[in-house]
Scaffold this active site. Structure first.
Site, short mmCIF file in Angstrom:
data_model
loop_
_atom_site.label_atom_id
_atom_site.label_comp_id
_atom_site.label_asym_id
_atom_site.label_seq_id
_atom_site.Cartn_x
_atom_site.Cartn_y
_atom_site.Cartn_z
N ILE A 1 6.26 -6.40 3.96
CA ILE A 1 7.68 -6.76 4.10
C ILE A 1 8.53 -6.11 3.01
O ILE A 1 8.15 -6.09 1.83
CB ILE A 1 7.84 -8.30 4.03
CG1 ILE A 1 7.14 -8.93 5.24
CG2 ILE A 1 9.32 -8.71 4.01
CD1 ILE A 1 7.05 -10.42 5.20
N HIS B 1 11.33 -7.06 1.21
CA HIS B 1 12.01 -8.35 1.00
C HIS B 1 13.50 -8.14 0.66
O HIS B 1 13.86 -7.19 -0.03
CB HIS B 1 11.35 -9.10 -0.16
CG HIS B 1 9.97 -9.58 0.17
ND1 HIS B 1 9.74 -10.59 1.10
CD2 HIS B 1 8.75 -9.22 -0.30
CE1 HIS B 1 8.43 -10.81 1.17
NE2 HIS B 1 7.81 -9.99 0.35
N CYS C 1 -10.64 -2.09 19.67
CA CYS C 1 -12.08 -1.79 19.54
C CYS C 1 -12.46 -1.53 18.09
O CYS C 1 -13.63 -1.41 17.76
CB CYS C 1 -12.48 -0.63 20.44
SG CYS C 1 -12.38 1.00 19.68
N CYS D 1 -8.50 8.30 20.44
CA CYS D 1 -8.47 6.84 20.33
C CYS D 1 -7.63 6.31 21.48
O CYS D 1 -6.42 6.57 21.55
CB CYS D 1 -7.86 6.45 18.98
SG CYS D 1 -7.36 4.73 18.87
N ARG E 1 -3.73 -9.56 -4.98
CA ARG E 1 -2.49 -9.36 -5.74
C ARG E 1 -2.82 -9.21 -7.24
O ARG E 1 -3.66 -9.95 -7.76
CB ARG E 1 -1.56 -10.56 -5.60
CG ARG E 1 -1.21 -10.95 -4.18
CD ARG E 1 -0.48 -12.27 -4.22
NE ARG E 1 -0.13 -12.78 -2.90
CZ ARG E 1 -0.92 -13.52 -2.14
NH1 ARG E 1 -2.14 -13.81 -2.54
NH2 ARG E 1 -0.50 -13.97 -0.98
C1 LIG Z 1 -1.72 -10.26 -0.14
C2 LIG Z 1 -0.55 -9.45 -0.63
C3 LIG Z 1 0.68 -9.52 0.02
C4 LIG Z 1 1.77 -8.79 -0.46
N1 LIG Z 1 2.90 -8.72 0.28
C5 LIG Z 1 3.94 -7.97 -0.13
C6 LIG Z 1 5.08 -7.81 0.67
O1 LIG Z 1 5.13 -8.24 1.82
N2 LIG Z 1 6.14 -7.14 0.14
C7 LIG Z 1 6.12 -6.64 -1.11
O2 LIG Z 1 7.14 -6.12 -1.54
N3 LIG Z 1 5.01 -6.70 -1.87
C8 LIG Z 1 3.91 -7.34 -1.40
N4 LIG Z 1 2.77 -7.39 -2.14
C9 LIG Z 1 2.74 -6.73 -3.43
C10 LIG Z 1 2.51 -5.23 -3.32
O3 LIG Z 1 1.50 -4.94 -2.40
C11 LIG Z 1 2.14 -4.70 -4.71
O4 LIG Z 1 3.12 -5.12 -5.61
C12 LIG Z 1 2.05 -3.18 -4.75
O5 LIG Z 1 1.29 -2.68 -3.69
C13 LIG Z 1 1.44 -2.75 -6.06
O6 LIG Z 1 1.32 -1.35 -6.05
P1 LIG Z 1 0.67 -0.57 -7.26
O7 LIG Z 1 0.94 0.85 -7.02
O8 LIG Z 1 1.12 -1.18 -8.54
O9 LIG Z 1 -0.88 -0.91 -7.17
P2 LIG Z 1 -2.03 -0.21 -6.29
O10 LIG Z 1 -1.60 0.04 -4.93
O11 LIG Z 1 -3.27 -1.00 -6.51
O12 LIG Z 1 -2.20 1.21 -6.99
C14 LIG Z 1 -2.90 1.38 -8.19
C15 LIG Z 1 -3.82 2.57 -8.05
O13 LIG Z 1 -4.42 2.84 -9.32
C16 LIG Z 1 -5.73 3.28 -9.10
N5 LIG Z 1 -6.49 3.10 -10.34
C17 LIG Z 1 -6.87 1.93 -10.91
N6 LIG Z 1 -7.55 2.15 -12.05
C18 LIG Z 1 -7.58 3.51 -12.21
C19 LIG Z 1 -8.14 4.37 -13.19
N7 LIG Z 1 -8.81 3.89 -14.27
N8 LIG Z 1 -8.00 5.71 -13.05
C20 LIG Z 1 -7.35 6.22 -11.97
N9 LIG Z 1 -6.80 5.44 -11.02
C21 LIG Z 1 -6.91 4.12 -11.13
C22 LIG Z 1 -6.21 2.41 -7.95
O14 LIG Z 1 -7.31 2.99 -7.27
C23 LIG Z 1 -4.96 2.32 -7.09
O15 LIG Z 1 -4.94 3.30 -6.07
C24 LIG Z 1 1.64 -8.05 -1.66
C25 LIG Z 1 0.40 -7.96 -2.29
C26 LIG Z 1 -0.70 -8.61 -1.75
C27 LIG Z 1 -2.04 -8.40 -2.34
#
Ligand SMILES: Cc1cc2nc3c(=O)[nH]c(=O)nc-3n(C[C@H](O)[C@H](O)[C@H](O)COP(=O)(O)OP(=O)(O)OC[C@H]3O[C@@H](n4cnc5c(N)ncnc54)[C@H](O)[C@@H]3O)c2cc1C
Length: 498
Positions: free
Chosen positions: A50, A52, A451, A411, A320
């Protein structure tokens, strides 16, 4: 002009967005490091998807989250157009069934005003039924927020990275950061499983593991990210009564409630739960009977027709990255000079990602006194993969004439042609990621239908095998190969001996 080398750790939606925003400027060499074989496989892959509106963020407790969520919602409208990311903007209803929930919902009306979220208002029982007949008639009213949207998160991250790479960013996958090298209070670079990579500035966007990276840089030793699991149920596209508008129960202290949405791909999806897990369970995406039953009960409370259990195609979970007090840690440090934390980005991180990227750019500019000059030829656009689904027959006919691979369906659940699979493979190669069955799936939805890949997975693997010139069993599904070896080898050897 001196080149400033910036390493971004993590290619989730946050790291990818930061890379895209940085790619707009001259004199910056931007490298994204990702430990996975492909981009967007962390938290950004499995969430409610979403965009938001920003009315659920407490402006006193979380002013940064509130500000960047509202701005992110605005920016995504531009980004989805520029990057051809599938999106819908149906608005959302926070539904209440009793006076306690109504009181809770009205609190967000106040937040909406303070956060300048447009159009948020209370709808009574009749108005709710009029705008969304899929709502349970037992619902007493709702808080309506018209600016809520939905995107496909697993397609969004590759799209952002494709555009960033097109604008000069370099992506290194299967590259895990294991230490930050610092000398005389200054960042020198990162040590990875593939060797040392020099950097002037290191941006930590490592999702669930951003606390570990921060500790490597010697900052925020108390900062700890708690995994908070969210389970979901995904239903087949053929479910009859799907909500047009995003529906959810009133929020709890831990979450924004349980949602019932129709995804951008047309599936009914309900969830999530919110379960705090032990620290070492960051990779645990298992589902539980209790979790699944809980979200089913909650969704049935707000939907007119309980979702048909015989149309469930998948249950799954996301985790999360919950920071202490729910506070995002976005900070550029002078000691060590050159280290930037973008850590603990829990919800609404998907929404806020483009705005977080802008914010990080400003932090870098101010803290490290970087003079930013826009490139004359920055390309904001990225074209989507040409897809046959939802095209008219005469349009498909034209495509088949120009390329017969559009006529070969790989697919059937999601109507994906061989040409689309081949295009996905080319795109993966172009950004420098590893070609995997899952990587293709997240770009063209092979295996997302009812599937769940039992029909198309081997066909995709076969195409990858031919395109990469490797045996089928060596094609990687996600992390491991498709097969353990050539089982007919022994038989062939036996035949040749005879
Ligand atoms: C159940 C759930 C529902 C949610 N719903 C929403 C929603 O509806 N709307 C919304 O706005 N937000 C939502 N969120 C929050 C949102 O998904 C996150 O805030 C966002 O995806 C975080 O992104 P990121 O890039 O910080 O983390 P990530 O997507 O985890 O990216 C971090 C990356 O770093 C890499 N990494 C880690 N350690 C290392 C390392 N040592 N060396 C190299 N790479 C590394 C990982 O492999 C990963 O690819 C939700 C989260 C969850 C879990």
């Amino acid at each position: 002009m001196n080149v400033l080398k910036i390493v971004v750790i993590g290619s989730g939606v946050v790291g990818a967005s930061i890379a895209r925003v940085l790619s707009r400027y001259q004199g910056l060499e931007v490298i994204v490091l990702e430990r996975e074989p492909d981009v967007g496989w962390g938290v950004s892959k499995a969430n409610t998807s979403i965009i938001h509106p920003g009315h659920e963020e407490d402006p006193d407790q979380h002013p940064l989250r509130a500000k960047l969520c509202v701005r992110g919602n605005m920016l995504w409208r531009q980004w989805v157009r520029e990057l051809s990311i599938l999106s819908t903007w149906p608005g959302e209803l926070m539904l209440y069934t009793n006076t306690a929930e109504e009181k809770e919902a009205r609190k967000y009306l106040e937040y909406a005003k303070r956060n300048s979220v447009p159009g948020v208002r209370i709808l009574d029982k009749n108005e709710v039924q009029a705008v969304e007949p899929a709502v349970n008639p037992g619902v007493e009213g709702a808080l309506y927020a018209p600016t809520a949207g939905l995107i496909s998160p697993f397609e969004a991250v590759p799209a952002i990275i494709e555009n960033a790479v097109d604008n000069g960013v370099k992506l290194l996958v299967e590259t895990e950061v294991r230490n930050i090298r610092i000398s005389s209070g200054r960042v020198l670079g990162v040590e990875t499983n593939k060797g040392f990579i020099q950097a002037d500035i290191v941006v930590n966007a490592a999702g669930l593991h951003a606390d570990t990276i921060s500790h490597m840089a010697g900052v925020e030793p108390e900062f700890k990210i708690t995994p908070r699991k969210g389970e979901y149920i995904l239903f087949d596209e053929t479910v009859e009564s799907k909500p047009r508008i995003i529906l959810h129960t009133t929020p709890t202290p831990k979450t924004k409630g349980v949602y019932a949405i129709t995804t951008v791909h047309g599936n009914l999806m309900i969830g999530p739960t919110a379960e705090d897990m032990p620290y070492e369970f960051k990779e645990d995406t298992s589902t539980s009977r209790e979790g699944i039953e809980y979200i089913y009960r909650e969704a049935a409370r707000i939907l007119k027709n309980p979702p048909p259990k015989n149309r469930v195609i998948r249950v799954f979970a996301g985790v999360r990255p919950e920071p202490p007090g729910g506070h995002w840690l976005i900070k550029a440090y002078s000691d060590p000079w050159g280290f930037v934390n973008v850590a603990g980005i829990r919800s609404p991180g998907l929404t806020a990602a483009p705005a977080i990227a802008e914010y990080v750019l400003d932090l870098i500019r101010e803290t490290y006194d970087v003079k930013l000059v826009e490139k004359q030829k920055w390309n904001p656009y990225r074209r989507d993969i040409t897809r046959i689904k939802n095209k008219r027959l005469d349009e498909i006919d034209e495509l088949v004439k120009s390329n017969p691979n559009y006529g070969e369906i790989i697919c059937y659940c999601k109507m994906v042609s061989k040409a689309e699979v081949l295009e996905a493979i080319e795109r993966i190669k172009k950004i420098g990621a590893r070609v995997t069955v899952d990587g293709v799936k997240f770009r063209v939805y092979t295996g997302f239908g009812k599937c769940q890949g039992s029909f198309c997975r081997w066909r995709v693997a076969n195409i990858i095998s031919m395109e990469l010139g490797i045996p089928l069993q060596e094609v990687v599904v996600k992390h491991s190969p498709y097969g353990i070896g050539d089982v007919k080898k022994l038989w062939r050897e036996k035949v040749s001996v005879q």
